[in-house]
Design a protein around this motif. Structure first.
Motif, PDB file in Angstrom:
ATOM      1  N   ASP A  14       6.081  19.530   1.439  1.00 37.31           N
ATOM      2  CA  ASP A  14       6.131  18.555   0.250  1.00 37.31           C
ATOM      3  C   ASP A  14       7.116  17.568   0.269  1.00 37.31           C
ATOM      4  OD1 ASP A  14       3.892  17.804  -1.026  1.00 37.31           O
ATOM      5  OD2 ASP A  14       5.097  18.651  -2.958  1.00 37.31           O
ATOM      6  N   ILE A  45       8.782   3.095   2.114  1.00 36.73           N
ATOM      7  CA  ILE A  45       8.933   1.770   2.348  1.00 36.73           C
ATOM      8  C   ILE A  45      10.814   0.685   2.010  1.00 36.73           C
ATOM      9  CG2 ILE A  45       8.778   1.600  -0.635  1.00 36.73           C
ATOM     10  CD1 ILE A  45       7.726   3.749  -1.058  1.00 36.73           C
ATOM     11  N   HIS A  54      11.124   6.349 -12.073  1.00 32.51           N
ATOM     12  CA  HIS A  54      12.059   5.982 -11.387  1.00 32.51           C
ATOM     13  C   HIS A  54      11.707   4.679 -10.169  1.00 32.51           C
ATOM     14  CE1 HIS A  54      14.483   9.586 -12.652  1.00 32.51           C
ATOM     15  NE2 HIS A  54      14.418   8.588 -13.248  1.00 32.51           N
ATOM     16  N   LEU A  55      10.382   5.242  -9.690  1.00 37.51           N
ATOM     17  CA  LEU A  55      10.915   4.392  -8.451  1.00 37.51           C
ATOM     18  C   LEU A  55      10.394   2.905  -8.713  1.00 37.51           C
ATOM     19  CD1 LEU A  55       7.786   6.237  -5.480  1.00 37.51           C
ATOM     20  CD2 LEU A  55      10.654   6.225  -6.323  1.00 37.51           C
ATOM     21  N   GLU A  83       1.888   9.640  -5.369  1.00 39.80           N
ATOM     22  CA  GLU A  83       2.848  10.799  -5.053  1.00 39.80           C
ATOM     23  C   GLU A  83       3.516  11.549  -6.091  1.00 39.80           C
ATOM     24  OE1 GLU A  83       4.745  10.140  -1.135  1.00 39.80           O
ATOM     25  OE2 GLU A  83       2.432  10.702  -0.161  1.00 39.80           O
ATOM     26  N   GLN A  84       3.901  10.983  -6.261  1.00 43.40           N
ATOM     27  CA  GLN A  84       5.209  10.986  -7.498  1.00 43.40           C
ATOM     28  C   GLN A  84       3.977  12.032  -8.852  1.00 43.40           C
ATOM     29  OE1 GLN A  84       7.896  11.355  -7.199  1.00 43.40           O
ATOM     30  NE2 GLN A  84       7.418  10.267  -5.619  1.00 43.40           N
ATOM     31  N   GLU A 110      15.248  13.295  -5.478  1.00 41.82           N
ATOM     32  CA  GLU A 110      14.305  13.903  -6.354  1.00 41.82           C
ATOM     33  C   GLU A 110      12.827  14.188  -5.816  1.00 41.82           C
ATOM     34  OE1 GLU A 110      13.301  10.475  -8.939  1.00 41.82           O
ATOM     35  OE2 GLU A 110      15.084  11.036 -10.466  1.00 41.82           O
ATOM     36  N   LEU A 135       9.549   8.057   1.621  1.00 40.10           N
ATOM     37  CA  LEU A 135      10.223   7.449   0.596  1.00 40.10           C
ATOM     38  C   LEU A 135      10.902   5.966   1.709  1.00 40.10           C
ATOM     39  CD1 LEU A 135      12.042   8.255  -2.568  1.00 40.10           C
ATOM     40  CD2 LEU A 135       9.605   7.236  -2.283  1.00 40.10           C
ATOM     41  N   PHE A 161       0.859  -1.367  -0.053  1.00 39.70           N
ATOM     42  CA  PHE A 161       0.097  -0.133  -0.247  1.00 39.70           C
ATOM     43  C   PHE A 161       1.380   1.145   0.368  1.00 39.70           C
ATOM     44  CE2 PHE A 161      -2.462   3.236   1.614  1.00 39.70           C
ATOM     45  CZ  PHE A 161      -3.779   3.408   0.815  1.00 39.70           C
ATOM     46  N   LEU A 162       1.548   1.035   0.805  1.00 37.04           N
ATOM     47  CA  LEU A 162       2.738   2.294   0.755  1.00 37.04           C
ATOM     48  C   LEU A 162       3.153   2.838  -0.112  1.00 37.04           C
ATOM     49  CD1 LEU A 162       3.562   2.070   4.924  1.00 37.04           C
ATOM     50  CD2 LEU A 162       2.861   3.297   3.953  1.00 37.04           C
ATOM     51  N   PHE A 163       4.527   1.465  -0.716  1.00 36.48           N
ATOM     52  CA  PHE A 163       4.992   2.032  -2.264  1.00 36.48           C
ATOM     53  C   PHE A 163       3.527   2.054  -2.992  1.00 36.48           C
ATOM     54  CE2 PHE A 163       5.950  -0.951  -6.256  1.00 36.48           C
ATOM     55  CZ  PHE A 163       7.366  -0.217  -6.294  1.00 36.48           C
ATOM     56  N   HIS A 165      21.863   0.217  -7.078  1.00 43.16           N
ATOM     57  CA  HIS A 165      20.285   0.216  -6.183  1.00 43.16           C
ATOM     58  C   HIS A 165      20.411   1.376  -5.399  1.00 43.16           C
ATOM     59  CE1 HIS A 165      17.058  -0.850  -3.980  1.00 43.16           C
ATOM     60  NE2 HIS A 165      17.104  -0.627  -4.773  1.00 43.16           N
ATOM     61  N   LEU A 189      20.524   4.062  -6.923  1.00 43.72           N
ATOM     62  CA  LEU A 189      19.110   4.916  -7.268  1.00 43.72           C
ATOM     63  C   LEU A 189      17.797   4.904  -6.227  1.00 43.72           C
ATOM     64  CD1 LEU A 189      18.856   1.943  -9.869  1.00 43.72           C
ATOM     65  CD2 LEU A 189      19.390   4.045 -10.580  1.00 43.72           C
ATOM     66  N   ALA A 201       3.267   5.614  -2.466  1.00 43.02           N
ATOM     67  CA  ALA A 201       4.761   6.720  -3.319  1.00 43.02           C
ATOM     68  C   ALA A 201       4.037   6.557  -4.380  1.00 43.02           C
ATOM     69  CB  ALA A 201       5.575   6.126  -3.181  1.00 43.02           C
ATOM     70  N   SER A 208       2.295  15.210  -6.480  1.00 47.17           N
ATOM     71  CA  SER A 208       3.212  16.320  -6.186  1.00 47.17           C
ATOM     72  C   SER A 208       3.824  17.338  -7.689  1.00 47.17           C
ATOM     73  CB  SER A 208       4.514  15.529  -5.529  1.00 47.17           C
ATOM     74  OG  SER A 208       4.371  14.628  -6.008  1.00 47.17           O
ATOM     75  N   ASP A 255       7.199  15.196 -15.631  1.00 41.97           N
ATOM     76  CA  ASP A 255       8.002  15.216 -14.369  1.00 41.97           C
ATOM     77  C   ASP A 255       7.668  14.600 -13.300  1.00 41.97           C
ATOM     78  OD1 ASP A 255      10.062  16.043 -12.432  1.00 41.97           O
ATOM     79  OD2 ASP A 255       8.572  16.974 -11.303  1.00 41.97           O
ATOM     80  N   ARG A 309       7.354  13.753   0.933  1.00 43.00           N
ATOM     81  CA  ARG A 309       7.522  12.518   0.279  1.00 43.00           C
ATOM     82  C   ARG A 309       8.313  11.583   0.818  1.00 43.00           C
ATOM     83  NH1 ARG A 309       8.198  14.934  -4.780  1.00 43.00           N
ATOM     84  NH2 ARG A 309       7.044  16.894  -4.333  1.00 43.00           N
ATOM     85  N   GLY A 369      12.433   1.405 -10.917  1.00 47.14           N
ATOM     86  CA  GLY A 369      13.939   1.107 -10.160  1.00 47.14           C
ATOM     87  C   GLY A 369      14.282   1.027  -9.424  1.00 47.14           C
ATOM     88  N   ILE A 370      13.698   1.616  -8.529  1.00 46.79           N
ATOM     89  CA  ILE A 370      14.107   1.017  -6.707  1.00 46.79           C
ATOM     90  C   ILE A 370      13.459  -0.588  -6.620  1.00 46.79           C
ATOM     91  CG2 ILE A 370      14.459   1.355  -4.806  1.00 46.79           C
ATOM     92  CD1 ILE A 370      13.961   4.479  -5.312  1.00 46.79           C
ATOM     93  N   MET A 371      11.494  -0.453  -6.617  1.00 45.06           N
ATOM     94  CA  MET A 371      11.206  -1.498  -6.562  1.00 45.06           C
ATOM     95  C   MET A 371      11.187  -2.671  -7.346  1.00 45.06           C
ATOM     96  SD  MET A 371      11.100  -1.267  -2.952  1.00 45.06           S
ATOM     97  CE  MET A 371       9.256  -2.271  -2.918  1.00 45.06           C
ATOM     98  N   LEU A 430      17.033   3.690 -18.065  1.00 51.40           N
ATOM     99  CA  LEU A 430      16.138   4.113 -16.613  1.00 51.40           C
ATOM    100  C   LEU A 430      15.953   4.557 -18.049  1.00 51.40           C
ATOM    101  CD1 LEU A 430      17.598   5.353 -13.529  1.00 51.40           C
ATOM    102  CD2 LEU A 430      15.890   3.879 -13.907  1.00 51.40           C
ATOM    103  N   ARG A 445       9.660  10.577 -12.605  1.00 55.08           N
ATOM    104  CA  ARG A 445      10.055  10.305 -10.842  1.00 55.08           C
ATOM    105  C   ARG A 445       8.582   8.964 -10.605  1.00 55.08           C
ATOM    106  NH1 ARG A 445       7.903  14.056  -7.765  1.00 55.08           N
ATOM    107  NH2 ARG A 445       7.107  15.543  -9.084  1.00 55.08           N
TER     108      ARG A 445
END
Lengths: 351, 351
Positions: free
Chosen positions: B205, B216, A212-213, A184-185, B184, B213, A176-178, B174, B177, A181, A188, A205, B209, A215-217, A241, A209
């Motif tokens: 803001d 997460i 990019h998240l 939120e990108q 970001e 992160l 849920f939190l992921f 990782h 990133l 987020a 925002s 924009d 955010r 990319g992390i998860m 990316l 972003r």
């Protein structure tokens, strides 16, 4: 309505729009004319018992299933099965915030849709449009797994076999939190304008972003460490990316992504049983293979295994893929053979 | 210069500012008057051989070490050791973008600082200010582990024992990133104004955010699933975010966080050996305990174990903590005993 060329036959091949009429929603409100974008493969036999349903994942469509998963050389063999891939509501091909001509539900006015609404819509589609009452298999990845579980719990008599890949029956708080987020990108981005942009390009924009998240998860830490992206012919992680994740997500519609995200966050079969997950999963009569990906960072094996333990007669089939969750794209040559092996075993099960 | 009450004795207890003079930086430029905020515990013995150095992590200060790690009942016992906790450059207490009175390097003009710069600054501080030439132990978590590795590689003769906790000698792609995504969140806040805001509150803001992160990645998926935050007396995950992570990070200065992030992203002891990590870690003569946290999502055990295998005579001591990386805060009652056991064993090693 926004004209976004990504959601077209050019990018998504053949598909057909089928109206199932008015769809009343669990959260209230309705979609007055709900159209489902579907792609079918193979032929329904006279006994109508060779149907396979594939619901789609977040940001995905039927197209990846056509390109990667379905074919004569795969378990999902259209010479044997009638395969119906149904794009989830809000994915940009089925009725979605950006494409509906109904001003009462377009863009920021799109109602909240739940996993259960999709499954109800799919059941109606299969029954009324194809005369299908039972499914030999429901298989889906990620949000497709959520829909698979929902099918098996909501319509146990209609699902003979179920294969949820890299997804859960009850969404986890971390997930849920992921997802929040990710949202939120978009939220925002000043040009998101509360969902009333005139082109997804205005939200470049936020969508970047958002990419990019992933990319992390979306991949594993080891994917990056081993530079697995080199197999996709990129020269650096930055190029990967910019050349893969960013164009993939920035082509999409922000409201559509948000509609899917809302649904993803709240996927929970225990809504059928007053919050009792064991009771909900206890309803499943389908032969079920639970198929997490071992390197998945947000649907980790243990979450999937805990649910599998609550499903009678089920099996845990862990898929080995360093790509992690986005292994679902079938990039690793070792991925699809594992999926095929598991699904062939599952389809061979007498039920 | 910005007056931010978070960076004060009220929040961070006793500490002392020590100028080490001009610090020329690896990336060029300099900090004309580099002040290090330090907190010391215990007494340096006549042999000057009982000194322990603790560098700080991203967003952290000496205070968590004082509150959680240091004490007569801990391995880091001030009745035995002279413990010097040095706040890293850019952390808001030592010379940092927001607090420097030198307009040539304040706010967006702050130069890029590397892990190596911090370690050079710390070495000078210890030698010139305290007359310390050798350290019984360097121990740090996360970015503190990066500094610990840098110490052991750069000054092998000066480090007798090293305990990098939940961090790596060479930052992973990782991690890069993840940190970039943290950045970001700040950069995308319209009021960040390219670093020329007049109060961190203007960037609320983006900082919020940024905190999300950490929600997460900072904890484990299992932390959320088991609702471990209940132990901190919150009633919901939302309350935990709003009552813990958000206030923690929104109190901080965005430019300070960005300065630390730049450093974190580029931590790499192989800069000493032309990119050869094995050669760099091969320089280490300190007895080294590599101490990853088993549920850490961005410094996973395998990354730490791979480095440990390259350090002669080292040991891998995995810390079990469902909190994941932010287990470093010592919330779990089972955490500190594991740290103490490992550090006691390490300090008992003849070197």
């Amino acid at each position: 309505m926004i004209d976004n060329p990504y959601y077209s036959h050019e990018f998504h091949g053949d598909y057909e729009l089928v109206s199932i009429g008015r769809l009343d929603l669990e959260e209230g409100g309705s979609i007055p004319d709900c159209e489902l974008a579907i792609a079918t493969f193979g032929t329904l036999n006279d006994a109508r018992d060779n149907a396979i349903l594939i619901p789609t994942w977040y940001s995905g469509t039927h197209q990846v299933w056509r390109e990667i998963y379905i074919g004569e050389d795969h378990a999902l063999d259209p010479t044997k099965y009638f395969i119906v891939c149904v794009n989830q509501i809000g994915n940009g091909l089925s009725t979605s915030p950006h494409n509906t001509g109904d001003a009462s539900i377009s863009m920021s006015r799109f109602p909240n849709v739940r996993i259960g609404d999709d499954v109800v819509a799919q059941e109606r589609l299969l029954r009324e449009h194809f005369g299908i009452e039972r499914l030999a298999l429901v298989v889906g990845g990620s949000m497709g797994a959520q829909q698979t579980y929902e099918w098996a719990v909501r319509f146990p008599d209609k699902v003979l076999r179920a294969a949820p890949i890299a997804g859960t029956a009850q969404n986890t708080p971390h997930d849920f939190l992921f997802t929040e987020a990710l949202n939120e990108q978009i939220w925002s981005d000043a040009r998101w304008n509360n969902g009333e942009y005139t082109s997804n390009k205005e939200v470049l924009d936020g969508l970047t972003r958002h990419a990019h998240l992933w990319g992390i998860m979306g991949f594993s830490t080891e994917f990056w460490k081993q530079e697995v992206w080199r197999a996709l012919e990129f020269e650096s992680k930055e190029e990967f990316l910019e050349g893969f994740l960013e164009p993939y997500f920035t082509a999409m519609d922000p409201n559509d992504l948000l509609a899917m995200a809302w649904k993803w966050q709240r996927g929970d079969v225990a809504r059928h049983t007053g919050g009792d997950l064991a009771a909900a999963l206890g309803r499943i009569t389908a032969k079920t293979f639970v198929m997490p990906i071992n390197e998945d960072m947000f649907f980790p094996v243990r979450d999937c295994a805990a649910e599998q333990a609550l499903i009678a007669g089920s099996e845990l089939r862990v898929i080995d893929d360093v790509l992690g969750h986005l292994g679902l794209f079938g990039v690793a040559p070792t991925y699809i053979p594992q999926i095929d092996d598991a699904l062939r075993d599952l389809l061979a099960e007498e039920v």
